[in-house]
Design a protein around this motif. Structure first.
Motif, mmCIF file in Angstrom:
data_model
loop_
_atom_site.group_PDB
_atom_site.id
_atom_site.type_symbol
_atom_site.label_atom_id
_atom_site.label_comp_id
_atom_site.label_asym_id
_atom_site.label_seq_id
_atom_site.Cartn_x
_atom_site.Cartn_y
_atom_site.Cartn_z
ATOM 1 N N LEU A 6 0.937 -1.281 0.232
ATOM 2 C CA LEU A 6 0.044 0.084 -0.085
ATOM 3 C C LEU A 6 0.988 1.069 -0.001
ATOM 4 O O LEU A 6 0.620 1.974 -0.790
ATOM 5 C CB LEU A 6 -0.878 -0.039 1.082
ATOM 6 N N SER A 27 -14.158 3.108 9.042
ATOM 7 C CA SER A 27 -13.019 2.448 9.091
ATOM 8 C C SER A 27 -12.099 3.095 8.161
ATOM 9 O O SER A 27 -12.195 3.845 7.194
ATOM 10 C CB SER A 27 -13.258 1.066 8.729
ATOM 11 N N ARG A 28 -10.761 2.891 8.366
ATOM 12 C CA ARG A 28 -9.594 3.087 7.586
ATOM 13 C C ARG A 28 -9.678 2.690 6.173
ATOM 14 O O ARG A 28 -9.321 3.429 5.179
ATOM 15 C CB ARG A 28 -8.137 2.824 8.274
ATOM 16 N N LYS A 29 -10.050 1.477 6.046
ATOM 17 C CA LYS A 29 -10.220 0.847 4.802
ATOM 18 C C LYS A 29 -11.169 1.617 4.055
ATOM 19 O O LYS A 29 -10.881 1.908 2.514
ATOM 20 C CB LYS A 29 -10.563 -0.630 4.963
ATOM 21 N N THR A 30 -12.444 2.037 4.534
ATOM 22 C CA THR A 30 -13.539 2.599 3.829
ATOM 23 C C THR A 30 -13.051 3.986 3.279
ATOM 24 O O THR A 30 -13.224 4.686 2.479
ATOM 25 C CB THR A 30 -14.874 2.712 4.773
ATOM 26 N N ILE A 65 -10.471 3.956 0.347
ATOM 27 C CA ILE A 65 -11.302 3.374 -1.017
ATOM 28 C C ILE A 65 -12.017 4.840 -1.433
ATOM 29 O O ILE A 65 -11.847 5.104 -2.499
ATOM 30 C CB ILE A 65 -12.244 2.253 -0.697
ATOM 31 N N VAL A 110 -6.730 -1.899 -2.140
ATOM 32 C CA VAL A 110 -7.401 -1.705 -0.823
ATOM 33 C C VAL A 110 -8.566 -2.270 -0.655
ATOM 34 O O VAL A 110 -8.851 -3.044 0.288
ATOM 35 C CB VAL A 110 -7.710 -0.202 -0.425
ATOM 36 N N PHE A 162 -6.440 -5.348 1.006
ATOM 37 C CA PHE A 162 -6.115 -4.967 2.317
ATOM 38 C C PHE A 162 -7.354 -5.229 3.443
ATOM 39 O O PHE A 162 -7.951 -4.206 3.599
ATOM 40 C CB PHE A 162 -5.971 -3.414 2.047
ATOM 41 N N LYS A 163 -7.285 -6.583 3.962
ATOM 42 C CA LYS A 163 -8.596 -6.820 4.744
ATOM 43 C C LYS A 163 -8.168 -6.758 6.124
ATOM 44 O O LYS A 163 -9.101 -6.418 7.004
ATOM 45 C CB LYS A 163 -8.970 -8.329 4.403
ATOM 46 N N ILE A 189 -6.768 -4.730 8.555
ATOM 47 C CA ILE A 189 -6.187 -3.647 9.087
ATOM 48 C C ILE A 189 -6.346 -3.417 10.801
ATOM 49 O O ILE A 189 -7.701 -3.568 11.202
ATOM 50 C CB ILE A 189 -6.840 -2.034 8.621
ATOM 51 N N GLU A 198 -9.072 -0.681 13.447
ATOM 52 C CA GLU A 198 -9.855 -0.114 12.300
ATOM 53 C C GLU A 198 -10.352 1.304 12.930
ATOM 54 O O GLU A 198 -10.381 2.107 11.793
ATOM 55 C CB GLU A 198 -11.019 -1.175 12.171
#
Length: 405
Positions: free
Chosen positions: A225, A281-284, A287, A393, A397-398, A400, A403
């Motif tokens: 990443l 979440s950091r992932k959301t 993205i 991601v 990138f699952k 994390i 979160e």
């Protein structure tokens, strides 16, 4: 818990000031100088490779263990080390004021390298101080301070400095930047840092450190990443200044668009991002920002195809700063999650290396290849990399940790 001291109003202002002044001189020498030299007629193919000087930030992990050792010997005090580095940074910025920016390019480049090395070293110690002060639920604040501090440094070092350069010349501009950098040194002399014992465990300074840190379960996803994420935004930001110069913009107007319009929007975006990290979440967040980048960077196409009004210029600059300012607090928090009390400055620097390296290379090739392939092609390439980051991601990138703060 790693925390060794309470976060106070004084320490918050000190961290903010450190983050600002590490970028004041460096942003001028690495961004504003591009506009000045492009204005004097330097070809894009040559101009792009001056961005390689920023690579001094990439290898800072090589001397980060030395900073850890110094702090260990001084009972966990980062402020004593920061005083020395900040003083040297002021001197190195002031040094170039005695030379001509157009005629003495070699001296200016040497000054740029010195400023870059010292700013990078200051950043190493600042991250150690931040790790000492911030708990895990305060890392969003730390990321916001770092991001907004860098943007404010950009306001001063690019926006304000280009305007001053246009009217008062090189020497006056440089001495003013040195004076601003002195403010942080004064703060350091009044700062009372609490004692914090640090157990230093890293002894060898070599490229093996990079392998040893990343060769641990779960860190490979973060490494990938950090490699791909900065490419799109770094390329777009690097392209914008020469695009504006070629569109006929005066240096003071470029400084206003970059240092005022873009930076103010960026500061606001960084605080909003820090707040949203408590909700999403950091992932959301990553993205969403990547999708915004992918479409937003394409607005640069308007500037190179006849629509060069200040409205389109400000729009493009604002989009670039929003993407940077909203994403960096998240990236910063992810990197802080990997730190330990044993060697925090080194571990942060090791993560910063791939992030900065790909960012610098994207800037270099973005500008240089524009002289060969054209602006349109490189703008589309930058947008494409943002969509690639989004897909990465989304798909891979699952896991994390932490979160939400």
């Amino acid at each position: 818990m790693h925390k060794c001291s309470a976060l106070t109003t004084q320490s918050i202002f000190l961290l903010a000031s450190l983050y600002i002044t590490q970028y004041v001189g460096f942003s001028f020498f690495s961004v504003a100088i591009i506009a000045i030299w492009r204005k004097s007629g330097m070809p894009l193919e040559q101009l792009g490779f001056f961005s390689l000087i920023s690579l001094v930030w990439v290898v800072k992990f090589l001397w980060a263990p030395w900073v850890d050792r110094y702090v260990t010997k001084h009972k966990g005090y980062y402020s004593s080390f920061l005083k020395i580095v900040q003083l040297l940074l002021i001197i190195s910025i002031s040094f170039s004021s005695f030379f001509d920016v157009i005629e003495d390019k070699l001296i200016i480049i040497i000054s740029l390298v010195l400023v870059g090395l010292l700013a990078a070293t200051q950043d190493i110690a600042t991250e150690g101080l931040a790790f000492k002060l911030l708990n895990i639920n305060e890392r969003g604040l730390g990321g916001t301070l770092k991001t907004s501090g860098g943007i404010i440094g950009n306001i001063v070092g690019v926006g304000g400095a280009l305007a001053i350069y246009e009217y008062f010349g090189w020497s006056a501009t440089i001495l003013l930047l040195a004076l601003i950098t002195t403010i942080t040194l004064i703060q350091l002399f009044f700062y009372k840092e609490s004692k914090c014992e640090v157990e230093h465990t890293i002894h060898d300074i070599s490229w093996r450190l990079f392998y040893q840190f990343w060769n641990k379960k779960g860190r490979l996803l973060l490494l990938v990443l950090l490699i791909i994420y900065p490419i799109g935004m770094s390329m777009s930001y690097a392209l914008l200044t020469p695009i504006l110069v070629d569109a006929g913009y005066a240096l003071d107007k470029i400084g206003f668009i970059n240092g005022v319009v873009g930076s103010v929007i960026g500061v606001i975006a960084s605080f909003i991002s820090g707040y949203l990290l408590k909700i999403f979440s950091r992932k959301t967040m990553l993205i969403s920002i990547s999708i915004f980048e992918g479409f937003g960077f394409l607005t640069l196409l308007f500037l190179v195809n006849g629509h060069s009004s200040i409205l389109f210029a400000s729009l493009s600059m604002g989009i670039i700063f929003i993407s940077y300012s909203a994403s960096m607090p998240i990236i910063h928090a992810l990197m802080m999650d990997q730190l330990s009390i044993k060697s925090p400055t080194t571990e942060y620097a090791l993560q910063f290396t791939p992030l900065m390296l790909t960012g610098v290379l994207a800037s270099v090739f973005g500008i240089s290849l524009s002289g060969i392939l054209g602006y349109n092609t490189m703008i589309i390439v930058s947008s494409t990399f943002s969509f690639i980051s989004m897909l990465y991601v989304l798909l891979f990138f699952k896991g994390i940790a932490n979160e939400r703060d």
